[in-house]
Scaffold this active site. Structure first.
Site, short mmCIF file in Angstrom:
data_model
loop_
_atom_site.label_atom_id
_atom_site.label_comp_id
_atom_site.label_asym_id
_atom_site.label_seq_id
_atom_site.Cartn_x
_atom_site.Cartn_y
_atom_site.Cartn_z
N ASP A 16 -9.99 -2.68 -34.79
CA ASP A 16 -10.16 -2.13 -33.44
C ASP A 16 -11.54 -1.50 -33.27
O ASP A 16 -12.11 -0.99 -34.24
CB ASP A 16 -9.07 -1.07 -33.21
CG ASP A 16 -8.84 -0.80 -31.75
OD1 ASP A 16 -9.46 -1.47 -30.89
OD2 ASP A 16 -8.03 0.10 -31.44
N ASN A 64 -3.46 -9.96 -25.93
CA ASN A 64 -4.90 -10.10 -25.67
C ASN A 64 -5.23 -11.11 -24.56
O ASN A 64 -6.34 -11.11 -24.03
CB ASN A 64 -5.67 -10.47 -26.96
CG ASN A 64 -5.86 -9.30 -27.91
OD1 ASN A 64 -6.00 -9.49 -29.12
ND2 ASN A 64 -5.88 -8.07 -27.38
C1 FPP Z 1 -10.25 -4.98 -30.87
O1 FPP Z 1 -11.42 -4.36 -30.40
C2 FPP Z 1 -10.57 -6.30 -31.38
C3 FPP Z 1 -10.06 -7.46 -30.89
C4 FPP Z 1 -9.11 -7.53 -29.78
C5 FPP Z 1 -10.49 -8.75 -31.43
C6 FPP Z 1 -10.61 -8.81 -32.91
C7 FPP Z 1 -11.30 -10.04 -33.23
C8 FPP Z 1 -12.33 -10.14 -34.09
C9 FPP Z 1 -12.88 -9.02 -34.90
C10 FPP Z 1 -12.92 -11.47 -34.32
C11 FPP Z 1 -12.09 -12.13 -35.36
C12 FPP Z 1 -12.74 -13.32 -35.84
C13 FPP Z 1 -12.39 -13.93 -36.97
C14 FPP Z 1 -13.14 -15.11 -37.37
C15 FPP Z 1 -11.27 -13.47 -37.78
P1 FPP Z 1 -11.47 -3.93 -28.87
O2 FPP Z 1 -12.18 -5.02 -28.13
O3 FPP Z 1 -10.11 -3.62 -28.36
O4 FPP Z 1 -12.36 -2.66 -28.96
P2 FPP Z 1 -12.33 -1.42 -27.96
O5 FPP Z 1 -10.98 -0.78 -28.12
O6 FPP Z 1 -13.43 -0.57 -28.49
O7 FPP Z 1 -12.59 -1.94 -26.59
#
Ligand code: FPP
Length: 238
Positions: A16, A64
């Site tokens: 996250d 998501n």
């Molecule tokens: C949460 O951060 C993250 C996600 C919803 C996506 C996670 C995906 C990746 C790290 C890429 C994965 C890729 C591979 C190849 C495994 P957020 O966007 O919710 O962060 P925020 O809460 O700060 O907005």
């Protein structure tokens, strides 16, 4: 010699904070995801060094899809690109890739890259990376219940033989042991529908570090904290 109980065999992570990382660096959300995806593969070295056999990452949840169409597109493209680009590295590091989730509903390009990487790495023996993609804990339990009901209807399973070990066999990947340690980055303290069945006895660890900054040292710190916990699995203190 048995396994060192102070070391987790299976670590699960809610990655996250990509969006906040991007914001803090004056970048777009997608740049945070890109940096976060890179982080996944940078951690492989430390995962091997620590003897972690299974690493399960929450890469895309069933919820998501509610993000903006632009962000969903960016995540799908990033997943496809990363899976293709990092396949040689996974082979070099002898890492086996597996996946859990309703992967049939992912964008076709991601699904194709995923299935290819899973197939090509299937015989690797240097640890297992599990990507939870279009994954939801409730969806997994519902899907298991549906498959159990169909097995009963076909006469292949007796209702009275449904117990916990039996139910487990209907999860997305029954081979995976339950996670010993679940890490969530960026300071949030929620399960967010991740591995609801499997996390029953996991030790939980939260850190304020945002996922794109979560490096090998941060992982070692989490594992060290796990080593200081006393696990009782509902039993009494030793
Ligand atoms: C949460 O951060 C993250 C996600 C919803 C996506 C996670 C995906 C990746 C790290 C890429 C994965 C890729 C591979 C190849 C495994 P957020 O966007 O919710 O962060 P925020 O809460 O700060 O907005």
């Amino acid at each position: 010699m048995g396994r060192d109980e102070k070391m987790p065999r299976h670590v699960a992570i809610i990655m996250d904070g990509n969006g906040r990382w991007a914001e803090r660096h004056g970048l777009k959300r997608v740049d945070g995801h890109r940096r976060g995806a890179g982080r996944v593969f940078e951690l492989m070295e430390t995962v091997a060094e620590l003897g972690i056999e299974y690493l399960t990452l929450y890469a895309f949840s069933t919820e998501n899809w509610k993000r903006s169409p632009l962000e969903v597109q960016a995540l799908m493209e990033l997943l496809e690109e990363s899976l293709n680009a990092k396949l040689p590295l996974m082979m070099e590091k002898n890492v086996r890739l597996k996946t859990i989730g309703r992967t049939e509903d992912l964008w076709p390009g991601v699904r194709a890259a995923l299935l290819k990487a899973v197939k090509v790495t299937a015989d690797n023996t240097g640890g297992t990376l599990v990507l939870a993609l279009n994954y939801g804990g409730r969806a997994e339990i519902v899907d298991a219940a549906g498959r159990i009901a169909r097995a009963v209807a076909r006469g292949e399973l007796k209702p009275e033989s449904i117990d916990e070990p039996c139910f487990r066999r209907f999860l997305y990947d029954p081979e995976l042991p339950d996670p010993d340690l679940m890490i969530r980055t960026s300071g949030e303290l929620r399960l967010s529908n991740f591995l609801l069945w499997q996390l029953s006895y996991a030790e939980l660890y939260a850190t304020d570090i945002l996922w794109p900054d979560f490096d090998g040292t941060a992982l070692k710190e989490a594992v060290a904290a796990f080593g200081r916990r006393e696990r009782r699995f509902g039993g009494r203190k030793k």
